[in-house]
Design a protein around this motif. Structure first.
Motif, PDB file in Angstrom:
ATOM      1  N   VAL A  93       0.338  -4.154   2.867  1.00 26.12           N
ATOM      2  CA  VAL A  93       1.601  -4.405   3.584  1.00 26.12           C
ATOM      3  C   VAL A  93       1.361  -4.992   4.979  1.00 26.12           C
ATOM      4  O   VAL A  93       2.285  -5.066   5.790  1.00 26.12           O
ATOM      5  N   LYS A  94       0.119  -5.403   5.234  1.00 34.95           N
ATOM      6  CA  LYS A  94      -0.240  -6.069   6.494  1.00 34.95           C
ATOM      7  C   LYS A  94       0.069  -5.185   7.716  1.00 34.95           C
ATOM      8  O   LYS A  94       0.633  -5.638   8.712  1.00 34.95           O
ATOM      9  N   MET A  95      -0.331  -3.901   7.635  1.00 37.09           N
ATOM     10  CA  MET A  95      -0.082  -2.974   8.736  1.00 37.09           C
ATOM     11  C   MET A  95      -1.362  -2.338   9.270  1.00 37.09           C
ATOM     12  O   MET A  95      -1.298  -1.374  10.036  1.00 37.09           O
TER      13      MET A  95
ATOM     14  N   MET B 293       8.500  -2.922  10.619  1.00 42.60           N
ATOM     15  CA  MET B 293       7.223  -2.218  10.473  1.00 42.60           C
ATOM     16  C   MET B 293       7.426  -0.883   9.763  1.00 42.60           C
ATOM     17  O   MET B 293       6.620  -0.489   8.907  1.00 42.60           O
TER      18      MET B 293
ATOM     19  N   GLN C 159       9.711  -0.262   7.604  1.00 45.33           N
ATOM     20  CA  GLN C 159       9.976  -0.547   6.194  1.00 45.33           C
ATOM     21  C   GLN C 159       8.675  -0.843   5.449  1.00 45.33           C
ATOM     22  O   GLN C 159       8.507  -0.449   4.301  1.00 45.33           O
ATOM     23  N   ARG C 160       7.742  -1.508   6.119  1.00 48.27           N
ATOM     24  CA  ARG C 160       6.463  -1.775   5.474  1.00 48.27           C
ATOM     25  C   ARG C 160       5.677  -0.477   5.243  1.00 48.27           C
ATOM     26  O   ARG C 160       4.989  -0.342   4.226  1.00 48.27           O
TER      27      ARG C 160
ATOM     28  N   ILE D 133       7.046   1.084   2.166  1.00 47.26           N
ATOM     29  CA  ILE D 133       6.498   0.462   0.958  1.00 47.26           C
ATOM     30  C   ILE D 133       5.062   0.942   0.728  1.00 47.26           C
ATOM     31  O   ILE D 133       4.672   1.254  -0.413  1.00 47.26           O
TER      32      ILE D 133
ATOM     33  N   THR E 265      15.595  -4.834   2.289  1.00 51.57           N
ATOM     34  CA  THR E 265      15.654  -5.685   3.492  1.00 51.57           C
ATOM     35  C   THR E 265      16.947  -5.500   4.270  1.00 51.57           C
ATOM     36  O   THR E 265      17.233  -6.292   5.174  1.00 51.57           O
TER      37      THR E 265
ATOM     38  N   GLN F  85       8.920 -11.510   5.108  1.00 51.44           N
ATOM     39  CA  GLN F  85       7.645 -10.809   4.912  1.00 51.44           C
ATOM     40  C   GLN F  85       7.758  -9.758   3.818  1.00 51.44           C
ATOM     41  O   GLN F  85       6.852  -9.612   2.984  1.00 51.44           O
ATOM     42  N   ILE F  86       8.877  -9.022   3.808  1.00 50.10           N
ATOM     43  CA  ILE F  86       9.078  -7.995   2.786  1.00 50.10           C
ATOM     44  C   ILE F  86       9.179  -8.638   1.404  1.00 50.10           C
ATOM     45  O   ILE F  86       8.597  -8.152   0.425  1.00 50.10           O
TER      46      ILE F  86
ATOM     47  N   ILE G  96       5.778  -9.504   0.125  1.00 52.73           N
ATOM     48  CA  ILE G  96       5.075  -8.315  -0.380  1.00 52.73           C
ATOM     49  C   ILE G  96       5.561  -7.968  -1.787  1.00 52.73           C
ATOM     50  O   ILE G  96       4.761  -7.653  -2.681  1.00 52.73           O
TER      51      ILE G  96
END
Length: 319
Positions: free
Chosen positions: A131-133, A148, A150-151, A154, A171, A181-182, A185
């Motif tokens: 999730v790119k975090m 962030m 929300q990611r 996920i 979203t 971005q979401i 993913i």
């Protein structure tokens, strides 16, 4: 042959008793295939949440059948086995511990999911990367933007490596860049074989993401299939799209009396009004419509093909 991972047959869920009894879901039948993004769409009160809750085993059907990964959700003994194979993400900011970091939140949920301590570090790192975090993982959640958070939601749903993820308005309330971005993913998860069940009110999002979908209205399916299959239901129609500076609402009755006009709706957009008029393909009175709307300062006018949103509004009665 595509593997069926969810199958419902004549699914009914009633609430109330006696004269107050009402079917929130009223005899629906559909299936979901492995790895697809499947939309469950409809206006408020259409039965979307009730349908999702039954597929997750959180609500028992009044009658009919629903099988998820060959598990009969009506069987109380199957609840634990089903929960090990699925997960859910809801839109919004609730459900995280704000004084903990994103990584600490994920370790906490990994404990709840019964993931062995020795495996947690690798799994948490894996889902953070998905999730790119990773770079923000050790900041407190209270410092995160809504996107962030929300990611992290996920990422939390991926901890148990579910075969099916239910995404409920993922979203909602996010700005366009974060929504993009979401959606990226979601596509990546589907490409890796995870089945996604998506509810959304954003028709452009459904059009972009969903392989197939159902449209619900008052508990019944009024549309089922791919975007193109649903568009075929209004294949004989054309849309006239008119953008004006002033509000043309006063024209509604007069426009609907024009030969060939089937319905009209107006979207209020900051600084302008977008009117969508559904007409038959052989409609030839554009000049008449142009004259009607001239007084409202036309910015643009022309014919267009129906979108999924046009189809949705037609099938759900404009709700």
């Amino acid at each position: 042959m595509d593997t069926i991972v969810i199958e419902t047959k004549n699914l009914i869920r009633a609430f109330g008793k006696g004269v107050t009894e009402k079917n929130a879901v009223d005899g629906i039948t559909f299936d979901v295939r492995k790895g697809e993004i499947f939309g469950v769409l409809g206006p408020n009160g259409a039965g979307k949440t009730t349908t999702i809750r039954m597929m997750c085993g959180l609500l028992m059907p009044t009658s009919g059948d629903v099988k998820v990964l060959d598990i009969d959700v009506s069987d109380p003994k199957s609840s634990k086995r089903l929960k090990q194979k699925i997960n859910m993400v809801s839109g919004g900011e609730r459900g995280l511990y704000y004084r903990l970091s994103g990584r600490q939140n994920l370790h906490y949920f990994a404990d709840l999911y019964g993931i062995p301590k020795g495996e947690q570090k690798a799994i948490v790192s894996e889902v953070l990367d998905l999730v790119k975090m990773t770079d923000a993982a050790d900041k407190k959640v209270e410092e995160y933007s809504r996107g962030m958070k929300q990611r992290i939601h996920i990422a939390r749903a991926l901890l148990n490596r579910p075969e099916i993820i239910f995404l409920d308005e993922p979203t909602i309330g996010l700005d366009p860049e974060i929504s993009l971005q979401i959606r990226k993913i979601i596509k990546e998860l589907s490409e890796k074989g995870t089945t996604i069940i998506l509810t959304t009110h954003y028709m452009t999002e459904a059009e972009e993401l969903c392989d197939r979908m159902i449209l619900l209205k008052k508990g019944k399916i009024v549309g089922y299939g791919t975007v193109n299959e649903l568009r075929d239901k209004v294949a004989d129609d054309t849309m006239i799209r008119i953008v004006t500076t002033k509000d043309p609402s006063a024209l509604s009755e007069k426009a609907l009396q024009t030969e060939g006009v089937m319905d009209m709706r107006i979207n209020v957009i900051p600084g302008r009004f977008e009117t969508n008029i559904r007409v038959h393909k052989d409609f030839s009175h554009l000049d008449r419509i142009d004259s009607m709307f001239e007084q409202f300062e036309i910015r643009s006018i022309g014919y267009d093909e129906p979108t999924l949103e046009d189809t949705y509004l037609y099938l759900t009665g404009g709700e």
